[in-house]
Design a protein around this motif. Structure first.
Motif, mmCIF file in Angstrom:
data_model
loop_
_atom_site.group_PDB
_atom_site.id
_atom_site.type_symbol
_atom_site.label_atom_id
_atom_site.label_comp_id
_atom_site.label_asym_id
_atom_site.label_seq_id
_atom_site.Cartn_x
_atom_site.Cartn_y
_atom_site.Cartn_z
ATOM 1 N N ASN A 1 -10.897 -1.199 -0.145
ATOM 2 C CA ASN A 1 -11.637 0.061 -0.046
ATOM 3 C C ASN A 1 -12.022 0.434 1.381
ATOM 4 O O ASN A 1 -12.450 1.561 1.632
ATOM 5 N N THR A 2 -11.895 -0.506 2.309
ATOM 6 C CA THR A 2 -12.321 -0.227 3.683
ATOM 7 C C THR A 2 -11.143 0.015 4.621
ATOM 8 O O THR A 2 -11.127 0.999 5.361
ATOM 9 N N THR A 3 -10.156 -0.863 4.577
ATOM 10 C CA THR A 3 -9.018 -0.713 5.494
ATOM 11 C C THR A 3 -7.675 -0.630 4.776
ATOM 12 O O THR A 3 -6.628 -0.656 5.422
ATOM 13 N N GLY A 4 -7.701 -0.520 3.458
ATOM 14 C CA GLY A 4 -6.444 -0.467 2.712
ATOM 15 C C GLY A 4 -5.542 0.678 3.132
ATOM 16 O O GLY A 4 -4.315 0.550 3.155
ATOM 17 N N LEU A 5 -6.149 1.802 3.497
ATOM 18 C CA LEU A 5 -5.353 2.963 3.898
ATOM 19 C C LEU A 5 -4.798 2.842 5.314
ATOM 20 O O LEU A 5 -3.996 3.673 5.741
ATOM 21 N N SER A 6 -5.231 1.823 6.042
ATOM 22 C CA SER A 6 -4.778 1.682 7.434
ATOM 23 C C SER A 6 -3.343 1.197 7.533
ATOM 24 O O SER A 6 -2.740 1.249 8.607
ATOM 25 N N TYR A 7 -2.781 0.726 6.426
ATOM 26 C CA TYR A 7 -1.422 0.183 6.450
ATOM 27 C C TYR A 7 -0.383 1.266 6.147
ATOM 28 O O TYR A 7 0.541 1.065 5.372
ATOM 29 N N THR B 1 0.822 -1.214 0.000
ATOM 30 C CA THR B 1 0.000 0.000 0.000
ATOM 31 C C THR B 1 0.856 1.264 0.000
ATOM 32 O O THR B 1 0.478 2.272 -0.610
ATOM 33 N N SER B 2 1.999 1.210 0.651
ATOM 34 C CA SER B 2 2.876 2.382 0.670
ATOM 35 C C SER B 2 3.432 2.672 -0.718
ATOM 36 O O SER B 2 3.565 3.838 -1.117
ATOM 37 N N GLU B 3 3.752 1.620 -1.459
ATOM 38 C CA GLU B 3 4.237 1.827 -2.824
ATOM 39 C C GLU B 3 3.167 2.480 -3.693
ATOM 40 O O GLU B 3 3.457 3.379 -4.485
ATOM 41 N N VAL B 4 1.925 2.030 -3.532
ATOM 42 C CA VAL B 4 0.826 2.642 -4.286
ATOM 43 C C VAL B 4 0.676 4.108 -3.882
ATOM 44 O O VAL B 4 0.524 4.996 -4.732
ATOM 45 N N ALA B 5 0.728 4.369 -2.576
ATOM 46 C CA ALA B 5 0.561 5.739 -2.082
ATOM 47 C C ALA B 5 1.668 6.656 -2.595
ATOM 48 O O ALA B 5 1.413 7.809 -2.973
ATOM 49 N N ILE B 6 2.899 6.164 -2.607
ATOM 50 C CA ILE B 6 4.022 6.974 -3.085
ATOM 51 C C ILE B 6 3.853 7.292 -4.568
ATOM 52 O O ILE B 6 4.117 8.415 -5.013
ATOM 53 N N SER C 1 -9.599 13.180 -0.351
ATOM 54 C CA SER C 1 -9.161 13.127 -1.743
ATOM 55 C C SER C 1 -8.394 11.841 -2.029
ATOM 56 O O SER C 1 -8.644 11.155 -3.031
ATOM 57 N N LEU C 2 -7.455 11.500 -1.135
ATOM 58 C CA LEU C 2 -6.695 10.260 -1.316
ATOM 59 C C LEU C 2 -7.616 9.050 -1.236
ATOM 60 O O LEU C 2 -7.493 8.106 -2.029
ATOM 61 N N ASN C 3 -8.542 9.070 -0.307
ATOM 62 C CA ASN C 3 -9.465 7.948 -0.136
ATOM 63 C C ASN C 3 -10.283 7.708 -1.403
ATOM 64 O O ASN C 3 -10.512 6.559 -1.809
ATOM 65 N N GLN C 4 -10.708 8.787 -2.046
ATOM 66 C CA GLN C 4 -11.490 8.652 -3.274
ATOM 67 C C GLN C 4 -10.644 8.069 -4.403
ATOM 68 O O GLN C 4 -11.075 7.164 -5.130
ATOM 69 N N ILE C 5 -9.427 8.590 -4.542
ATOM 70 C CA ILE C 5 -8.528 8.076 -5.579
ATOM 71 C C ILE C 5 -8.170 6.621 -5.299
ATOM 72 O O ILE C 5 -8.058 5.798 -6.213
ATOM 73 N N TRP C 6 -8.000 6.313 -4.021
ATOM 74 C CA TRP C 6 -7.617 4.962 -3.598
ATOM 75 C C TRP C 6 -8.624 3.925 -4.098
ATOM 76 O O TRP C 6 -8.256 2.850 -4.570
ATOM 77 N N LYS C 7 -9.879 4.261 -3.997
ATOM 78 C CA LYS C 7 -10.936 3.320 -4.377
ATOM 79 C C LYS C 7 -10.973 3.067 -5.879
ATOM 80 O O LYS C 7 -11.581 2.095 -6.333
ATOM 81 N N ASP C 8 -10.327 3.946 -6.645
ATOM 82 C CA ASP C 8 -10.291 3.779 -8.094
ATOM 83 C C ASP C 8 -9.084 2.970 -8.566
ATOM 84 O O ASP C 8 -8.960 2.684 -9.761
ATOM 85 N N GLN C 9 -8.197 2.617 -7.627
ATOM 86 C CA GLN C 9 -6.981 1.904 -8.006
ATOM 87 C C GLN C 9 -7.245 0.409 -8.196
ATOM 88 O O GLN C 9 -8.107 -0.172 -7.537
ATOM 89 N N ARG C 10 -6.472 -0.172 -9.091
ATOM 90 C CA ARG C 10 -6.512 -1.630 -9.224
ATOM 91 C C ARG C 10 -5.854 -2.228 -7.987
ATOM 92 O O ARG C 10 -4.790 -1.795 -7.566
ATOM 93 N N VAL C 11 -6.500 -3.210 -7.399
ATOM 94 C CA VAL C 11 -5.958 -3.823 -6.183
ATOM 95 C C VAL C 11 -4.752 -4.682 -6.557
ATOM 96 O O VAL C 11 -4.871 -5.605 -7.373
ATOM 97 N N PRO C 12 -3.581 -4.403 -6.001
ATOM 98 C CA PRO C 12 -2.395 -5.208 -6.317
ATOM 99 C C PRO C 12 -2.603 -6.676 -5.941
ATOM 100 O O PRO C 12 -3.227 -6.986 -4.924
ATOM 101 N N GLU C 13 -2.072 -7.554 -6.748
ATOM 102 C CA GLU C 13 -2.219 -8.987 -6.483
ATOM 103 C C GLU C 13 -1.592 -9.378 -5.149
ATOM 104 O O GLU C 13 -2.028 -10.339 -4.505
#
Length: 353
Positions: free
Chosen positions: A282-288, A11-16, A261-273
């Motif tokens: 979409n619920t706790t992905g940002l908690s990491y 998740t940190s790689e996606v966020a960066i 804003s990040l939360n909205q963009i986050w939900k549009d991302q492809r979930v990494p395998e």
């Protein structure tokens, strides 16, 4: 081996990457070509990680985001500090990293273990419990949490009844420590170890010894529910841990525009395998620690922009030095990044420690 750590990395790689896209679109550094390069540390080999840090220096990196694990961060920051390279971690909580004589250019977007230790004791006090036991690993982080909790317990006039060190994590050592716990009479237990695999091993042994039954309270220092869920073969296996408490850093800042804003963009991302459970993205992905990773990237970019604007001789000289690999970053210690910045992880202010 540790699903929670793996999810933090993913998740940190996606966020960066999302932060990098935002920086480019905002023209914060329109006259600088930003490149983000992934380097690999080895949690079992700090020496190898230090060599990776040397490689980063040789590659003329201007800033570092990482590491996740405190021991790895210390290995890297001891090198980047000598070379005056700013480094930001979104996860490393070791109190040792506050020592600016060793890590002068390191800062982080999470609190240190001392804050977690204090909060745990505050929780014990709020529950009206007058005493508790501490099981801690006999390493730097374990000692830091132990000392913090004992000091906080004294403030609340709570008795830290039993302090039980774990000198190793062999089955025999864990059983010996838990036997000491059982005979102590204390039934409120704080497990001061931030390594998920260690926590699970200790809890599994406690389970087999009947120490997770009614009348016992266990509190751990981070969210280990993903590992417990992954290891559970039946609902009954998971039910054994009903009532287990954990403390987690504040991450859901709904109502803060940057977070929303990040939360909205986050939900549009492809979930990494590699992410453990796609259903939770979409619920706790940002908690990491994703908001904290995003903040690291933005702060480092804003800091570089500020350094260029205030560079001796002007921005053009700074850009020239940046291109030649002779950029003067000596001012870019933690307090340099007090830029009145509020991001998806909230307002960020840094002291000299």
């Amino acid at each position: 081996e540790d699903p929670a750590l793996k999810d933090m990395i993913v998740t940190s790689e996606v966020a960066i990457q999302l932060a990098a896209d935002s920086i480019r679109k905002s023209n914060i550094l329109s006259d600088v070509e930003l490149n983000f390069t992934r380097y690999y540390s080895d949690e079992k080999n700090p020496g190898k990680t230090s060599l990776t840090a040397v490689k980063m220096v040789q590659d003329n990196v201007n800033a570092v985001i990482g590491d996740m694990i405190s021991t790895m961060t210390e290995a890297i920051a001891s090198v980047t500090g000598v070379k005056q390279i700013p480094q930001c971690s979104c996860a490393s909580a070791s109190y040792s990293l506050t020592d600016k004589s060793i890590y002068p250019y390191f800062f982080r977007t999470v609190g240190s273990v001392s804050l977690y230790g204090e909060s745990l004791v505050d929780w014990v006090d709020s529950m009206g419990w007058g005493m508790f036991a501490i099981i801690y690993t006999n390493d730097a982080v374990g000692q830091q949490v132990l000392n913090t909790m004992k000091q906080q317990a004294n403030k609340h006039k709570i008795q830290a009844m039993t302090n039980i060190p774990l000198y190793s994590l062999t089955d025999e050592e864990i059983e010996e420590s838990l036997s000491l716990l059982e005979s102590s009479g204390s039934r409120i237990v704080i497990l001061a170890d931030s390594t998920t695999s260690d926590q699970v091993a200790i809890l599994n042994k406690a389970r087999h010894m009947g120490l997770l039954t009614k009348g016992w309270v266990w509190i751990v220092t981070n969210d280990i529910s993903p590992v417990l869920q992954e290891n559970a073969k039946t609902p009954e296996d998971l039910a054994v841990y009903d009532g287990l408490m954990f403390i987690s850093g504040l991450w859901d800042l709904t109502g803060e525009p940057s977070y929303d804003s990040l939360n909205q963009i986050w939900k549009d991302q492809r979930v990494p395998e590699e992410f453990s459970d796609a259903r939770e993205w979409n619920t706790t992905g940002l908690s990491y620690n994703a908001p904290q990773a995003y903040a690291c990237a933005e702060l480092l970019a804003l800091g570089l922009n500020h350094a260029l604007d205030t560079y001796p001789g002007g921005r053009s000289v700074g850009l020239s030095d940046l291109g030649k690999g002779t950029f003067n970053s000596s001012r870019m210690t933690p307090e340099f990044y007090n830029l009145n910045y509020t991001g998806p992880a909230g307002l960020m202010n840094f002291s000299d420690t």
